[in-house]
Design an enzyme around this catalytic site. Structure first.
Site, PDB file in Angstrom:
ATOM      1  CE  LYS A 188      14.601   5.867 -14.939  1.00 47.30           C
ATOM      2  NZ  LYS A 188      14.489   5.307 -13.592  1.00 47.30           N
ATOM      3  CG  HIS A 239       5.623  -2.711 -23.989  1.00 48.96           C
ATOM      4  ND1 HIS A 239       6.158  -1.467 -24.174  1.00 48.96           N
ATOM      5  CD2 HIS A 239       6.613  -3.599 -24.276  1.00 48.96           C
ATOM      6  CE1 HIS A 239       7.423  -1.594 -24.540  1.00 48.96           C
ATOM      7  NE2 HIS A 239       7.727  -2.877 -24.608  1.00 48.96           N
TER       8      HIS A 239
END
Lengths: 279, 175
Positions: free
Chosen positions: B98, B37
């Site tokens: 999650k 990222h």
């Protein structure tokens, strides 16, 4: 004096490290099954069912239970009458290196807080040793993932906050962690000692036998009450709501300074990977 | 409700998702976690089209010979909360991970008509069986954190946050 060859330790630990990454112990699985029956919502039930299906697949030895195969934690008990052929650290790290390669496990250890270069073989392990009478060797090992470890805390409370203060810290910690540590969790609590001792006994607590019984009646009562209160929070499996947030609460304690009440809360996710090796 | 979708995922498709819905994804998806990222947000020409793309937060275990991938469950998403925002502005449509996420992330997700799905954490063996192929397409030096292009079939997720403010997670305010 009993001489223990490095190879004996390496072989046994390597086997145990691989095994724990593919198989959950039966008593934990049994509790997950009961937890599923106990849930009301379909969503909560289906998440526990996926966790149960996952361990069935992992058991065949092809895919580890979880992709975060953790950093290895070792509690070693070494008899006074044991002479090790090689330093324990070197035998343990050889075992880790071989297990993570041969077991197709993820190498998740980096060398430095900022450089963050992968050490390529998941070493070093985190090793705690205790000297005990006799000529035996005992290892309790765990593969500890970051998801649950990152939600763990140590807090130095003031003694006068008492049982209620401890309970509040534990319940708030689990509530705030929500689904992040992969519930259903095991909550290991270390009360007393000092900063590092509390954390150490909290980690030992998550490795206790699920069916053991706390011999200290005050702590036993606190374990039971916290178990109820944590499950009443409604966090549920993976944080989607439900009755099962924790599978067990285990508390260890140690004497402490008159002015201190250290509390460590170590969280274990539902990929509860641990083994015991006796040599 | 159940949705079976094929990537890329359109804005209209995302508008039909509601928190708690089951979503089965097929087609190409891309893996990225913390370090990937960091690089993607300043990478002007990534090796895949971000528009309507699906990013899966995962760092798999190494594949055994004959398997496309190893254990492949989701990692905690909150670490990517701020880093995901510039990618959503560039067209990223779906993120799979999650755990819950920040208020800022949710606001930006809604503003950009993106969606956050969860797969069940700690079920990497189960999820691996839905991954048919895997190849590294960017940042190979990151190892398990490199960007992989995965081809998935009926990859099982739940809608965690929808664009109408709905959430799958237990209600923190109510408790």
């Amino acid at each position: 004096m009993r001489l223990v060859q490095s190879k004996t330790i390496v072989d046994a630990l390597k086997k145990a490290i691989i095994k724990m990454n593919y198989e959950l112990d039966n008593s934990f699985v049994a509790r997950l099954r009961r937890a599923k029956e106990n849930e009301d919502k379909d969503l909560s039930k289906s998440i526990i069912q996926e966790i149960l299906d996952n361990q069935e697949i992992a058991k065949h030895g092809e895919y580890p239970l979880c992709q975060d195969t953790g950093i290895v934690v070792v509690f070693a008990e070494i008899g006074f009458d044991v002479k090790l052929q090689e330093p324990l650290e070197s035998s343990v790290n050889t075992a880790v290196s071989l297990a993570y390669k041969e077991g197709f496990l993820r190498k998740s250890v980096v060398n430095h807080p900022f450089d963050r270069k992968n050490t390529q073989d998941n070493t070093p392990a985190i090793i705690h040793t205790k000297l005990v009478p006799g000529d035996g060797l005992k290892f309790k090992i765990a593969a500890k993932g970051a998801g649950s470890e990152n939600m763990s805390v140590v807090k130095m409370l003031t003694p006068t906050v008492g049982v209620e203060g401890v309970k509040k810290l534990v319940v708030d910690t689990i509530f705030n962690a929500g689904g992040k540590p992969c519930p259903p969790i095991i909550v290991g609590i270390g009360l007393g000692g000092n900063l590092e001792k509390s954390a150490l006994i909290a980690k030992e607590a998550i490795l206790r036998d699920l069916d053991d019984y706390n011999p200290d009646p005050v702590l036993k009562k606190l374990e039971d009450e916290l178990y109820e209160e944590i499950n009443a929070l409604g966090v549920g499996p993976m944080g989607v709501g439900g009755k099962t947030t924790c599978i067990a609460v285990k508390i260890n304690s140690y004497p402490m300074h008159i002015a201190s009440l250290p509390v460590a809360i170590n969280i274990q996710c539902h990929a509860n990977r641990h083994e015991e090796v006796i040599l | 409700m159940k949705h079976s979708v094929v990537t890329p995922i359109s804005r209209e498709m995302v508008e039909s998702f509601r928190a708690g819905d089951r979503v089965y994804i097929s087609g190409k998806i891309y893996t990225a976690r913390d370090q990937a990222h960091l690089r993607l947000i300043t990478d002007e020409a990534p090796n895949f089209d971000l528009q309507d793309a699906v990013i899966y937060y995962v760092g798999p275990t190494p594949p055994r010979p004959g398997n496309p991938i190893g254990s492949s469950g989701p990692t905690s998403s909150y670490r990517m909360d701020n880093l995901a925002i510039p990618l959503m502005k560039r067209g990223l449509r779906v993120m799979i991970g999650k755990g819950d996420r920040s208020k800022l992330f949710i606001e930006e997700m809604i503003n950009n008509r993106a969606v956050y799905l969860i797969a069940t954490g700690g079920t990497g063996a189960l999820l691996a069986s839905c991954i048919k192929s895997s190849r590294v397409i960017m940042y190979e030096d990151l190892g398990t954190e490199a960007v992989h292009e995965l081809i998935v079939e009926n990859f099982p997720c739940f809608v965690a946050y929808d664009i109408f403010g709905g959430s799958i997670f237990f209600d923190k305010d109510k408790s």
